[in-house]
Design a protein around this motif. Sequence first.
Motif, mmCIF file in Angstrom:
data_model
loop_
_atom_site.group_PDB
_atom_site.id
_atom_site.type_symbol
_atom_site.label_atom_id
_atom_site.label_comp_id
_atom_site.label_asym_id
_atom_site.label_seq_id
_atom_site.Cartn_x
_atom_site.Cartn_y
_atom_site.Cartn_z
ATOM 1 N N GLY A 37 32.135 -27.856 -20.136
ATOM 2 C CA GLY A 37 32.155 -26.440 -19.781
ATOM 3 C C GLY A 37 33.336 -26.096 -18.898
ATOM 4 N N GLY A 38 34.396 -26.901 -19.011
ATOM 5 C CA GLY A 38 35.571 -26.733 -18.177
ATOM 6 C C GLY A 38 35.774 -27.931 -17.272
ATOM 7 N N PRO A 39 37.032 -28.217 -16.887
ATOM 8 C CA PRO A 39 37.321 -29.392 -16.055
ATOM 9 C C PRO A 39 37.222 -29.145 -14.559
ATOM 10 N N GLY A 40 36.883 -27.938 -14.140
ATOM 11 C CA GLY A 40 36.969 -27.583 -12.729
ATOM 12 C C GLY A 40 36.117 -28.425 -11.817
ATOM 13 N N ILE A 41 34.834 -28.604 -12.138
ATOM 14 C CA ILE A 41 33.951 -29.363 -11.264
ATOM 15 C C ILE A 41 34.336 -30.838 -11.270
ATOM 16 N N ALA A 42 34.705 -31.381 -12.436
ATOM 17 C CA ALA A 42 35.149 -32.775 -12.502
ATOM 18 C C ALA A 42 36.378 -32.979 -11.627
ATOM 19 N N ASP A 87 32.746 -22.560 -12.216
ATOM 20 C CA ASP A 87 33.860 -23.394 -12.626
ATOM 21 C C ASP A 87 35.098 -22.499 -12.685
ATOM 22 N N VAL A 88 36.062 -22.794 -11.831
ATOM 23 C CA VAL A 88 37.210 -21.900 -11.710
ATOM 24 C C VAL A 88 38.117 -21.939 -12.924
ATOM 25 N N THR A 93 29.166 -22.269 -15.893
ATOM 26 C CA THR A 93 28.077 -23.190 -16.234
ATOM 27 C C THR A 93 28.569 -24.623 -16.421
ATOM 28 N N GLY A 94 29.738 -24.932 -15.910
ATOM 29 C CA GLY A 94 30.318 -26.253 -16.101
ATOM 30 C C GLY A 94 29.610 -27.317 -15.286
ATOM 31 N N GLY A 95 29.957 -28.554 -15.595
ATOM 32 C CA GLY A 95 29.381 -29.691 -14.882
ATOM 33 C C GLY A 95 30.191 -30.937 -15.132
#
Length: 338
Positions: A37-42, A87-88, A93-95
């Motif tokens: 759902g996007g790389p932001g949180i990772a 998630d920027v 809804t990312g994780g």
Amino acid sequence: MEFHVYQNRGQRPLQEDRYVVTPLFDGTLIAVLDGHGGPGIAEDCALALPGLLQRALEELDRDETPPTAAFRRVIAELVARYPSARDVWMNDTGGTTLSAAFIEDDRITTAVLGDSPILLRIDGEDWIAPSHNVELNPKDVARIEAAHQDQIMRGELHIDSSHLRLASWTALALTRAIGDRDFARYLIREPEVETHPLTPESEFSLILATDGIQVSTDSETLEAHYTDLLDRVAAGGSAADLGRQHANDPRTSDNLTIITACRHGDGGSLRLPLHEYQGMKYAWVSDLPRSVRESLNQFLLASAVPSVPGVPDAAYPQDVLSWGRQNGIKVQFDEGEA
């Protein structure tokens, strides 16, 4: 000790994996994070992890408290950041998963939250971290079902053979993760943390990867595949050797990140199955990592040893043993001794 990293975007439009390899006190911290759902949180977790773990190790007194407690504390801090975070990069809804190892002279501490594999071989004994997803972890599924029977009865949560699904049919394959706001009330947030003792003489091979190396959901097939990957690393194969193998595998198209670490007292070890053809025993070498195979082939060519008649990409066991002795590599065969 050697470390190698491989990363490939696969057929996805964006690379959402992140990784960490950094010295920490007198050890080394390595980690892979499979963002979704996007790389932001990772990315945020990867940047924060070394500092958080260093602080936790300092405050918990490393002489009295093993790193397992520090990992649990740090992952709890990361989990607390994101259940409602945006998630920027792409959406809200990312994780991410988080699989990490802290390698010290006398132990390796592993922590896993999600389904990014950790594979470890110490002195010939293999250990595979649990995979926290719906297909491979029935214990996690049963735990979620038991805790949320009312939501399941009302149709707010549905669990099929591969995913958690909300009434909106938003789906998630994981049973544990950081972030994933929509599933915050259902996901298990505790990591599984283990300590693996080492002696000064211990040899080990360690692989951390995102789930692009998971080529099957059949447990026996997957265990055999993971054993083969550990064999390759023990024989001198790098993360790139493993990565090229999976990049060409039609069963996988995901982002792929692999970190390998190994410590050998000598040149390493190699285990090969023996085959028989017209009464002659031989070792088939075509599946060895490229660097190992090239070294062996160069030795065979320079030694002018005879090839195995009628069997390409094969070598006699005694010739493989001679190559191993020359390179300080312990060679073993699956069927008796050659």
